[in-house]
Design an enzyme around this catalytic site. Structure first.
Site, PDB file in Angstrom:
ATOM      1  N   LYS A  12      47.095  59.116  58.015  1.00 33.46           N
ATOM      2  CA  LYS A  12      47.601  59.533  59.321  1.00 33.46           C
ATOM      3  C   LYS A  12      46.814  60.644  59.982  1.00 33.46           C
ATOM      4  O   LYS A  12      46.506  61.653  59.345  1.00 33.46           O
ATOM      5  CB  LYS A  12      49.045  60.009  59.162  1.00 33.46           C
ATOM      6  CG  LYS A  12      50.008  58.916  58.783  1.00 33.46           C
ATOM      7  CD  LYS A  12      51.372  59.513  58.702  1.00 33.46           C
ATOM      8  CE  LYS A  12      52.419  58.486  58.355  1.00 33.46           C
ATOM      9  NZ  LYS A  12      53.662  59.163  57.974  1.00 33.46           N
ATOM     10  N   ARG A  61      47.644  70.087  36.301  1.00 31.45           N
ATOM     11  CA  ARG A  61      48.258  71.328  36.798  1.00 31.45           C
ATOM     12  C   ARG A  61      48.659  72.270  35.659  1.00 31.45           C
ATOM     13  O   ARG A  61      48.641  73.487  35.828  1.00 31.45           O
ATOM     14  CB  ARG A  61      49.478  71.003  37.660  1.00 31.45           C
ATOM     15  CG  ARG A  61      49.090  70.596  39.072  1.00 31.45           C
ATOM     16  CD  ARG A  61      50.304  70.268  39.902  1.00 31.45           C
ATOM     17  NE  ARG A  61      49.998  70.270  41.324  1.00 31.45           N
ATOM     18  CZ  ARG A  61      50.844  69.862  42.262  1.00 31.45           C
ATOM     19  NH1 ARG A  61      52.047  69.415  41.922  1.00 31.45           N
ATOM     20  NH2 ARG A  61      50.507  69.894  43.524  1.00 31.45           N
ATOM     21  N   GLY A  83      45.337  66.514  46.418  1.00 34.70           N
ATOM     22  CA  GLY A  83      46.011  65.251  46.692  1.00 34.70           C
ATOM     23  C   GLY A  83      45.242  64.022  46.228  1.00 34.70           C
ATOM     24  O   GLY A  83      44.699  64.001  45.121  1.00 34.70           O
ATOM     25  N   GLY A 114      50.116  69.375  49.845  1.00 35.96           N
ATOM     26  CA  GLY A 114      50.562  69.955  51.113  1.00 35.96           C
ATOM     27  C   GLY A 114      50.088  71.395  51.289  1.00 35.96           C
ATOM     28  O   GLY A 114      49.713  71.803  52.399  1.00 35.96           O
TER      29      GLY A 114
HETATM   30  C1  3PG Z   1      53.642  69.409  45.323  1.00 34.27           C
HETATM   31  O1  3PG Z   1      53.465  68.666  44.357  1.00 34.27           O
HETATM   32  O2  3PG Z   1      53.397  69.068  46.485  1.00 34.27           O
HETATM   33  C2  3PG Z   1      54.126  70.807  45.058  1.00 34.27           C
HETATM   34  O3  3PG Z   1      54.441  70.991  43.723  1.00 34.27           O
HETATM   35  C3  3PG Z   1      55.284  71.135  45.954  1.00 34.27           C
HETATM   36  O4  3PG Z   1      56.318  70.216  45.760  1.00 34.27           O
HETATM   37  P1  3PG Z   1      57.191  69.769  46.998  1.00 34.27           P
HETATM   38  O5  3PG Z   1      56.283  69.039  47.952  1.00 34.27           O
HETATM   39  O6  3PG Z   1      58.289  68.904  46.446  1.00 34.27           O
HETATM   40  O7  3PG Z   1      57.726  71.034  47.639  1.00 34.27           O
HETATM   41 MG    MG Z   2      54.331  68.051  48.278  1.00 32.18          MG
END
Ligand code: 3PG
Ligand code: MG
Length: 419
Positions: free
Chosen positions: A206, A40, A375, A398
């Site tokens: 899920k 990142r 992810g 997310g």
């Molecule tokens: C992540 O890694 O999902 C993002 O940086 C957002 O972080 P968070 O899910 O803690 O809001």
């Molecule tokens: Mg997150």
């Protein structure tokens, strides 16, 4: 409409407040926090380098973990400042606060091309509460806002949304960084009218996490390949036996509806035809939460759609892997989100790695566009050392899912349109 980007701005001598997603995994080693994956940070370099080259005074803010308003020392961004300096090959100033006198003075002293990283914005509860007064403090002295934090764009927080409002209100521009622009292009525009066949591979634990994406992509895809523990909820919906596999019995109706929608739209919806199963056995060792650790013993191929009562599905089987690879080889556009099994354990990683290899082959040999939706699938590609062999890998988790569901992300909506 496309967003204004950092390339459209005249930043020379201006104070540019950049929001980055530096929420990187860290581990404690000899009492120090060490970054274990800097992707990142690396992905934000083009934006920062452009701003530096054009003579902006760059102030970067970010979050790390979820300190919930506490100054948790293990979640300090100081190691990120060091890593960033290393990667940029120039000094990066660091202030142990994101607002207040010290932060303001240091920002004021910046010369064109200088970079300052502020401490974790989540040391303040006001960040997640999107507190307007806090946003004012963050935005103090900034001429322009650049958001490169796609991974945090699904959060309507002070540093992702509030500051943009403050800066726009006083006539300052709010633009997307180059990473943000790429994320929106690949997860957005490219999937609007994908070259066909468009094959979507969805895994993970899920159905509830992915149903929004499944529903939206059933409108676009020619074929959806399902893997991961989500398989077993679909199998329940089909009246099959799932043994001790992870399932969401309350999502059976949702799974049925997805299967019906696929049929009605003529989308090929493929579920595994075989699986790797293992017998879960309770050990007397305890995990961090004080619960007994379950060992997955006696792994074997289960060549049936039903799973024996004593066993748990942990990966797709070899027949499924071959069938999926075949479909993937015929694709012109591929979107992949979520692993096929418990890939963190080598015995159950074969299905995920087979899919990864097929995606890479389709990209290299057939010129398919391959987009990896963030992810765990990104982690799996890195583990298979194939990370640089796909068209695009998202830095969002997310955020990617919500964006693929077609949701408007607050961090994106806050940016100015181009035109
Ligand atoms: C992540 O890694 O999902 C993002 O940086 C957002 O972080 P968070 O899910 O803690 O809001
Ligand atoms: Mg997150």
């Amino acid at each position: 409409m496309a967003k204004l980007t950092v390339k459209d701005l005249n930043v020379r001598g201006k104070r540019v407040l950049v929001r980055a997603d530096f929420n990187v995994p860290m581990e404690e080693k000899d009492g120090q926090m060490v970054i274990t994956d800097a992707t990142r940070i690396e992905e934000t370099l083009p934006t920062l380098e452009l701003l530096i080259k054009q003579g902006a005074k760059v102030v970067v803010m970010a979050h790390l973990g979820r300190p919930k308003g506490q100054r948790d020392a293990t979640l300090s961004l100081r190691p990120v400042a060091a890593k960033l300096a290393d990667l940029l090959g120039r000094p990066v100033a660091f202030v142990d606060d994101c607002i207040g006198e010290k932060a303001e003075k240091t920002a004021e002293a910046l010369q064109p091309g200088d970079v300052l990283l502020l401490e974790n914005v989540r040391y303040y509860n006001e960040e997640e509460a999107n507190d307007p007064a806090f946003a004012e403090k963050l935005a103090k002295g900034a001429d322009i806002y650049v958001d490169d934090a796609f991974g945090a764009a699904h959060r309507a927080h002070a540093s992702t949304e509030g500051v943009a409002k403050v800066i726009a209100k006083r006539g300052g521009l709010c633009a997307a960084g180059l990473l943000m622009e790429r994320e929106l292009k690949f997860l957005g525009e490219e999937l609007e009218n994908p070259a066909k066949p468009f094959v979507v591979i969805l895994g993970g634990a899920k159905v509830s996490d992915k149903i929004g994406v499944i529903d939206r992509l059933l409108e676009k895809a020619d074929c959806i390949l399902i893997g991961g523990a989500m398989t077993y909820t679909f199998r329940l919906a089909l009246g099959l036996k799932v043994g001790k596999s992870l399932v969401e019995p309350d999502k059976v109706e949702v799974a049925k509806a997805a299967l019906e929608k696929a049929k009605a739209r003529g989308v090929k919806f493929m579920l595994p035809v075989d699986n790797i199963v293992a017998t879960p056995v309770k050990t007397d060792k305890l995990n961090k939460k004080g619960k007994p650790i379950i060992e997955l013993t006696n792994p074997r191929v289960n060549d049936s759609l039903n799973i024996p009562d004593t066993e748990e599905g942990v990966d797709i089987g070899p027949k499924t892997a071959a069938e999926y690879a075949n479909v993937i080889h015929g694709a012109k556009t591929i979107l992949w989100n979520g692993p096929m099994g418990i890939f963190e354990m080598p015995a159950f990683a074969k299905g995920t790695f087979a899919v990864a290899a097929a995606v890479v082959e389709a990209t290299q040999k057939n010129g398919a566009k391959s987009i990896i939706g963030g992810g765990d699938s990104v982690k799996a590609l890195h583990q298979a050392k194939l990370g640089d062999k796909v068209t695009f890998m998202s830095t969002g988790g997310g955020a990617s899912l919500e964006f693929l569901e077609g949701k408007v992300l607050p961090g994106v909506a806050a940016l100015a349109d181009n035109g």
